[in-house]
Design an enzyme around this catalytic site. Structure first.
Site, PDB file in Angstrom:
ATOM      1  N   SER A  42       0.841  -1.211   0.000  1.00  0.00           N
ATOM      2  CA  SER A  42       0.000   0.000   0.000  1.00  0.00           C
ATOM      3  C   SER A  42       0.872   1.256   0.000  1.00  0.00           C
ATOM      4  O   SER A  42       1.659   1.481   0.929  1.00  0.00           O
ATOM      5  CB  SER A  42      -0.907  -0.021   1.233  1.00  0.00           C
ATOM      6  OG  SER A  42      -1.300   1.287   1.568  1.00  0.00           O
TER       7      SER A  42
HETATM    8  N1  LIG Z   1      -5.791   9.187   1.235  1.00  0.00           N
HETATM    9  C1  LIG Z   1      -5.645   7.992   2.010  1.00  0.00           C
HETATM   10  C2  LIG Z   1      -5.829   6.801   1.095  1.00  0.00           C
HETATM   11  C3  LIG Z   1      -6.023   5.532   1.886  1.00  0.00           C
HETATM   12  C4  LIG Z   1      -6.433   4.381   0.995  1.00  0.00           C
HETATM   13  O1  LIG Z   1      -7.300   4.520   0.113  1.00  0.00           O
HETATM   14  N2  LIG Z   1      -5.799   3.243   1.214  1.00  0.00           N
HETATM   15  C5  LIG Z   1      -6.142   2.081   0.449  1.00  0.00           C
HETATM   16  C6  LIG Z   1      -4.965   1.139   0.397  1.00  0.00           C
HETATM   17  S1  LIG Z   1      -3.611   1.829  -0.495  1.00  0.00           S
HETATM   18  C7  LIG Z   1      -7.293   1.393   1.127  1.00  0.00           C
HETATM   19  O2  LIG Z   1      -7.338   1.302   2.321  1.00  0.00           O
HETATM   20  N3  LIG Z   1      -8.230   0.897   0.328  1.00  0.00           N
HETATM   21  C8  LIG Z   1      -9.340   0.185   0.831  1.00  0.00           C
HETATM   22  C9  LIG Z   1     -10.608   0.592   0.193  1.00  0.00           C
HETATM   23  O3  LIG Z   1     -10.653   1.681  -0.368  1.00  0.00           O
HETATM   24  O4  LIG Z   1     -11.570  -0.175   0.268  1.00  0.00           O
HETATM   25  C10 LIG Z   1      -4.265   7.969   2.676  1.00  0.00           C
HETATM   26  O5  LIG Z   1      -3.354   8.601   2.163  1.00  0.00           O
HETATM   27  O6  LIG Z   1      -4.130   7.335   3.732  1.00  0.00           O
END
Ligand SMILES: N[C@@H](CCC(=O)N[C@@H](CS)C(=O)NCC(=O)O)C(=O)O
Length: 246
Positions: A42
């Protein structure tokens, strides 16, 4: 998921070593290691982990496999209703959004403010770069690569042009500067490098942006002691591996 368990083992060992380095650095430390809900590839998790290393902070890494829906459980949703990683728990203080976590870590535990300067104008520049990253660069990266990585879509030239335009802005920003917010490494560099590492691993041609090319090499070197290879590069390569499978 076999490859994930290999990566987890490598990560566990790297984290034990990293924590040993963290302890040896001294400085302010939390009462207990900060819990970080994460998954190795991630990008925002990678940025937070490198920031923690740069600050000498020990992390208690809690694998949260979003590919298996582990961020959608009632337990995790109670901690973070947005259901995203990275999510931090510093002795009961919960925070998500990687840039907010990085800023908090520097504010709370930095021995100095070099990664996130306190001076209003310097801080404003770092904040602007962080907002550019979140609001412009990453959406363009996502526009091109999420359909390709996770839905088997073909390369989309229009999306590539949009991404290239965002990179052009970053390139102009870097003109005459060593790092994205001036002449010192800040959390803005750590936030942005994870996307550029992905682009390198995905073989996106950004060679027209020579300021980015030079900054990337410089920032890789600056982050070498803080896990660039095993955290960022390895994670980016794993993401590029998703592309090959689709
Ligand atoms: N803007 C957030 C983005 C967080 C994010 O979208 N993380 C992804 C993994 S890279 C996630 O948790 N995705 C799960 C989902 O959207 O269901 C940050 O920088 O922490």
């Amino acid at each position: 998921m076999k490859s994930l368990s290999v990566i987890m083992t490598v990560f566990y060992v790297a984290n034990v070593i990293g924590n040993a380095v963290a302890r040896s650095k001294g400085g302010k430390m939390p009462a207990q290691p900060i819990k970080l809900y994460y998954l190795p590839p991630s990008p925002p998790c990678r940025a937070v982990m490198m920031t923690a290393r740069a600050l000498g902070l020990e992390l208690d890494l809690i694998l949260t496999n979003i590919l298996e829906g582990e961020h959608k459980t009632p337990e995790f949703t109670k901690i973070n209703p947005q259901q995203t990683i990275p999510t931090m728990d510093d002795n009961g203080f919960i925070m998500w959004e990687s840039r907010a976590i990085m800023a908090y870590m520097v504010n709370a535990y930095g021995r100095d403010d070099s990664l996130y300067p306190k001076t209003p104008r310097q801080r404003a520049i770092v904040d602007q770069r962080l907002h550019f990253d979140l609001g412009t660069l990453i959406p363009k990266y996502i526009g091109l690569y999420v359909p390709m990585l996770f839905h088997g879509a073909p390369y989309n030239e229009e999306e590539a042009v949009k991404l290239n335009n965002a990179l052009k802005i970053l390139d102009i920003t870097l003109e005459g500067h060593e790092f994205v917010a001036g002449d010192n490494l800040t959390i803005a560099d750590i936030s942005i490098i994870v996307t550029i590492s992905n682009l390198e691993a995905l073989k996106f041609d950004y060679s027209a942006h020579q300021n980015i090319v030079k900054w990337f090499e410089r920032t890789k070197k600056a982050l070498e002691p803080y896990g660039y290879e095993e955290i960022d590069k390895a994670g980016a390569q794993q993401i590029a591996g998703f592309l090959k499978k689709t």
